[in-house]
Design an enzyme around this catalytic site. Structure first.
Site, PDB file in Angstrom:
ATOM      1  N   HIS A  48       6.887  58.036  50.461  1.00 24.92           N
ATOM      2  CA  HIS A  48       7.535  56.497  51.238  1.00 24.92           C
ATOM      3  C   HIS A  48       8.607  57.872  52.071  1.00 24.92           C
ATOM      4  CE1 HIS A  48       3.849  54.413  51.302  1.00 24.92           C
ATOM      5  NE2 HIS A  48       4.938  53.809  50.349  1.00 24.92           N
ATOM      6  N   LYS A  76      26.532  52.134  38.738  1.00 26.55           N
ATOM      7  CA  LYS A  76      27.500  52.067  37.773  1.00 26.55           C
ATOM      8  C   LYS A  76      27.902  53.191  38.171  1.00 26.55           C
ATOM      9  CE  LYS A  76      27.684  48.796  37.230  1.00 26.55           C
ATOM     10  NZ  LYS A  76      28.021  47.155  37.213  1.00 26.55           N
ATOM     11  N   CYS A 122      44.886  42.678  44.999  1.00 25.76           N
ATOM     12  CA  CYS A 122      46.519  42.162  44.763  1.00 25.76           C
ATOM     13  C   CYS A 122      46.382  41.471  44.222  1.00 25.76           C
ATOM     14  CB  CYS A 122      47.260  41.681  46.001  1.00 25.76           C
ATOM     15  SG  CYS A 122      46.379  42.838  47.361  1.00 25.76           S
ATOM     16  N   TRP A 176      46.988  46.383  46.660  1.00 26.37           N
ATOM     17  CA  TRP A 176      45.421  46.551  47.114  1.00 26.37           C
ATOM     18  C   TRP A 176      45.598  47.052  49.171  1.00 26.37           C
ATOM     19  CZ3 TRP A 176      41.160  46.636  49.544  1.00 26.37           C
ATOM     20  CH2 TRP A 176      39.993  47.766  49.108  1.00 26.37           C
ATOM     21  N   ARG A 190      42.748  44.770  38.318  1.00 27.67           N
ATOM     22  CA  ARG A 190      42.418  44.167  39.998  1.00 27.67           C
ATOM     23  C   ARG A 190      42.164  45.511  40.605  1.00 27.67           C
ATOM     24  NH1 ARG A 190      42.375  39.012  39.778  1.00 27.67           N
ATOM     25  NH2 ARG A 190      42.573  38.485  42.430  1.00 27.67           N
ATOM     26  N   GLU A 217      21.037  48.751  39.514  1.00 23.53           N
ATOM     27  CA  GLU A 217      21.988  48.667  38.482  1.00 23.53           C
ATOM     28  C   GLU A 217      22.927  49.607  37.953  1.00 23.53           C
ATOM     29  OE1 GLU A 217      24.444  46.642  38.807  1.00 23.53           O
ATOM     30  OE2 GLU A 217      25.299  46.857  37.058  1.00 23.53           O
ATOM     31  N   LYS A 276      38.589  44.886  40.774  1.00 26.94           N
ATOM     32  CA  LYS A 276      37.595  44.116  40.330  1.00 26.94           C
ATOM     33  C   LYS A 276      36.976  42.718  41.108  1.00 26.94           C
ATOM     34  CE  LYS A 276      35.750  42.963  36.854  1.00 26.94           C
ATOM     35  NZ  LYS A 276      34.079  43.680  36.311  1.00 26.94           N
ATOM     36  N   ASN A 330      48.742  37.827  48.481  1.00 29.27           N
ATOM     37  CA  ASN A 330      47.880  38.103  49.243  1.00 29.27           C
ATOM     38  C   ASN A 330      46.557  38.009  49.312  1.00 29.27           C
ATOM     39  OD1 ASN A 330      48.430  38.953  45.715  1.00 29.27           O
ATOM     40  ND2 ASN A 330      46.783  37.773  44.860  1.00 29.27           N
ATOM     41  N   GLY A 331      46.274  38.380  49.600  1.00 30.51           N
ATOM     42  CA  GLY A 331      44.569  37.917  51.072  1.00 30.51           C
ATOM     43  C   GLY A 331      45.114  38.148  52.092  1.00 30.51           C
ATOM     44  N   GLU A 368      29.368  54.316  41.417  1.00 32.26           N
ATOM     45  CA  GLU A 368      31.411  54.141  41.044  1.00 32.26           C
ATOM     46  C   GLU A 368      31.892  53.924  40.190  1.00 32.26           C
ATOM     47  OE1 GLU A 368      30.278  49.441  38.981  1.00 32.26           O
ATOM     48  OE2 GLU A 368      31.748  49.610  40.455  1.00 32.26           O
TER      49      GLU A 368
END
Ligand code: F6R
Length: 608
Positions: A506, A487, A2, A75, A27, A483, A603, A99-100, A490
């Site tokens: 395995h 990428k 948010c 969000w 964000r 990584e 973000k 926010n939170g 996402e």
């Protein structure tokens, strides 16, 4: 996650709030809202589900000259994304953005029977709680906010206005950032300094447990316990160019392409190639303290975690008698892990606000272990709470997918490892090759990006038909493969997972069929022949392989070989990662997804 903005001054608050919210779009959010007050306190509340463009449509029909207002991008945590759940939330004369997470909101709600709740959010509970102490303006807004926050359990960054006092905004923070912008006859606020860029260069970063009353020409800060706080005004270093696309179609591509410069910023003044040494001032550890280090714990989430894994491989290569453990913050915070006293913890975070990483930092500090931040966002909570730190200085990273931060995080941590090795008396001859390559890396990144970009674009288009991918590598190429897979998944939503080449037999080898393609990193070096054998194993089972290598020796008949510069051998995985970044970008374009704001992601992950 948010975003919060706010304005009180001489200009149009609606304009400020909308442009500020747009700056915070990166964000991640699912609804947005703004409230402004006219001189008499008449409120104009506009909220919309979805993009800020939807809010702008409403605004066009409700343009106001009001000079005070607060705005929010939400969000969803409590309640679905909807107009009713969007902030600001109202309770009597109070409008509040938050926010939170208010953890005890259910309990608090029980005592707020007089308020008719219109949303499912924890924020409306907080608005109602503030209103219950405000008593229709009988008490100052700041006092009502303080009383309410004393009952709250959880995290918050908030801004509140009242129709009864349309010349003040009250803000507070605990665990969620808030920056106050100091102007001439205007005061601004935001959850992220990027919303203030271009309006003022002077900022006050609120600390946890502080509350502030803002008017157009005054800022009063105190703690929740009513102790006055004398504010430290800091300079906002970011400029407008750094938060614009600069001619690129997407922030992601801009950020990938600016890595030669962003890495140079990380290295500035820290590398002495002639003497083969690095110098980091920030950690603030003496030679004796560095010599005593026996263990490194590296903590991060997502890309920052991968950067820690990769850096750990390097640090082990040149630092004797040291153990390196890289951990996922969301796991580590709940483990009952003992950290020996001769340890140092590296806390890795681009945003400096990630809730799990921050929780680990606090836990580790409690154990009396030194913490060093590897952070990008200047003035962020992690940067302020660590014992020492090294900023990576890559500038704002706007695209949700982290790219330039990864490269600089790895190198900053390697430099910290080199600093320990130097203090421990490791022969300069052992360390010099690393220092020399670090110095050459920005240029190698530039040539690699230039030489592979077009090729990667056409390869990615061909593979865009796939929904499954396996990324493979050994040694330093393994965390790099992890990584790369992150990428791809996402932003392109391809189901991509990484495996160490040696793990294939395995289990993962069973996956190889026509639904999958494989993206393998095969750098020259000690384990090259072993990686080549692994490639053969996949080929023998009909794999659809793309191989990234830095040697012309590679001659197996895979579907595609992408050859990168061989200038930096030790750090070849960093160069290979550029290919993975570009590949994910072009694959996402081909699939038509939102590159910079992938679905469901934010973000800066400020909640657990
Ligand atoms: C992936 C990504 C995330 C972040 C993670 C940690 O591209 O961006 O995985 O790396 O959320 O964020 P910071 O570094 O801000 O702590």
């Amino acid at each position: 996650m948010c975003g919060i903005v706010g304005y009180v001054g001489e200009k149009q608050a609606q304009d400020f709030c909308i442009s500020g919210l747009k700056r915070l779009e990166y964000r991640g959010y699912d609804s947005a809202g703004v409230v402004t007050l006219d001189e008499k306190g008449k409120a104009t509340l506009l909220r919309a589900k979805g993009k800020i463009a939807n809010l702008e449509e409403k605004l066009a029909a409700n343009k106001r000259e009001d000079k005070i207002g607060i705005g929010h991008t939400r969000w969803a945590t409590h309640g679905e994304p909807s107009e009713a759940n969007a902030h600001p939330h109202q309770a009597g004369p109070i409008y509040l953005v938050h926010n939170g997470i208010i953890e005890n909101y259910k309990e608090l709600k029980e005592h707020l029977k007089e308020h008719k709740f219109k949303s499912e959010t924890d924020t409306e509970v907080l608005a109602a709680l503030v209103n219950s102490f405000y008593k229709d303006g009988k008490y100052p807004l700041m006092n009502a906010v303080v009383q309410a926050l004393k009952l709250v359990k959880g995290t918050y960054g908030i801004a509140a206005v009242s129709t009864k006092s349309p010349d003040e905004i009250v803000v507070a923070r605990s665990g969620s950032p808030l920056v106050i912008g100091v102007g001439h006859d205007e005061t601004m606020l935001a959850s992220d300094a990027s919303a203030l860029v271009g309006h003022t260069k002077r900022a006050i970063y609120l600390n946890d447990g502080e509350v502030a009353r803002l008017t157009k020409n005054s800022i009063e800060i105190k703690t929740l316990n009513a102790e006055p706080v004398s504010a430290k005004v800091e300079e906002i270093e970011t400029n407008l160019a750094a938060i614009q696309k600069g001619g690129y179609d997407h922030f992601l591509l801009k950020e990938i392409m600016e890595q030669p410069e962003s890495l140079k910023e990380t290295l500035r003044g820290r590398v002495n190639v002639k003497e083969g040494i690095v110098h980091l001032g920030g950690p603030g550890l003496s030679e004796t303290e560095l010599r005593k280090i026996k263990h490194l714990v590296i903590v991060g989430c997502g890309t920052a975690y991968h950067a820690g894994l990769l850096a750990g491989y390097y640090i082990e290569q040149f630092t004797p008698e040291i153990t390196v453990e890289t951990v996922i913050a969301s796991e580590y915070r709940y483990r009952n892990a003992y950290i020996p006293k001769d340890s140092v913890a590296l806390i890795v975070s681009q945003s400096g606000e990630t809730a799990d990483t921050l929780a680990c930092l606090r836990e580790i500090k409690k154990q009396g272990v030194k913490t060093i931040g590897i952070v990008n966002a200047i003035g962020s909570t992690i940067a302020r709470e660590v014992d020492g730190g090294t900023y990576v200085h890559v500038g704002p990273e706007i695209s949700v997918a982290s790219t330039k931060a990864f490269t600089s995080q790895v190198i900053a941590m390697v430099m910290f490892g080199l600093t320990i090795a130097q203090a421990k008396g490791v022969r300069p001859g052992t360390l010099k090759p690393y220092v020399e390559e670090i110095d050459k890396l920005p240029e190698a990144i530039r040539t690699t990006l230039e030489s592979v970009r077009k090729e990667v674009e056409s390869v990615a288009k061909k593979y865009a038909k796939y929904e499954h991918a396996v990324y493979l590598g050994r040694d330093t190429a393994y965390p790099t493969a992890m990584e790369g897979a992150l990428k791809l998944k996402e932003i392109s939503y391809v189901d991509a997972n990484a495996y160490a080449f040696g793990e294939l037999k395995h289990g993962p080898l069973a996956l190889i069929d026509d639904r999958f393609f494989e993206f393998a990193l095969v750098p020259e070096g000690e384990l090259y022949d072993k990686a080549v054998s692994n490639v053969q194993e996949v080929l023998a089972r009909g794999g659809h392989m793309i191989v990234i290598t830095n040697t012309s020796k590679f001659d197996l008949p895979v579907e595609k070989v992408i050859k990168i510069s061989s200038d930096c051998k030790l750090f070849a995985p960093i160069l290979m990662n550029l290919v993975a970044q570009l590949f994910a970008y072009y694959m996402t374009l081909a699939k038509g997804n939102n590159v910079d704001q992938p679905r469901n992601l934010a973000k800066s992950v400020t909640v657990e």
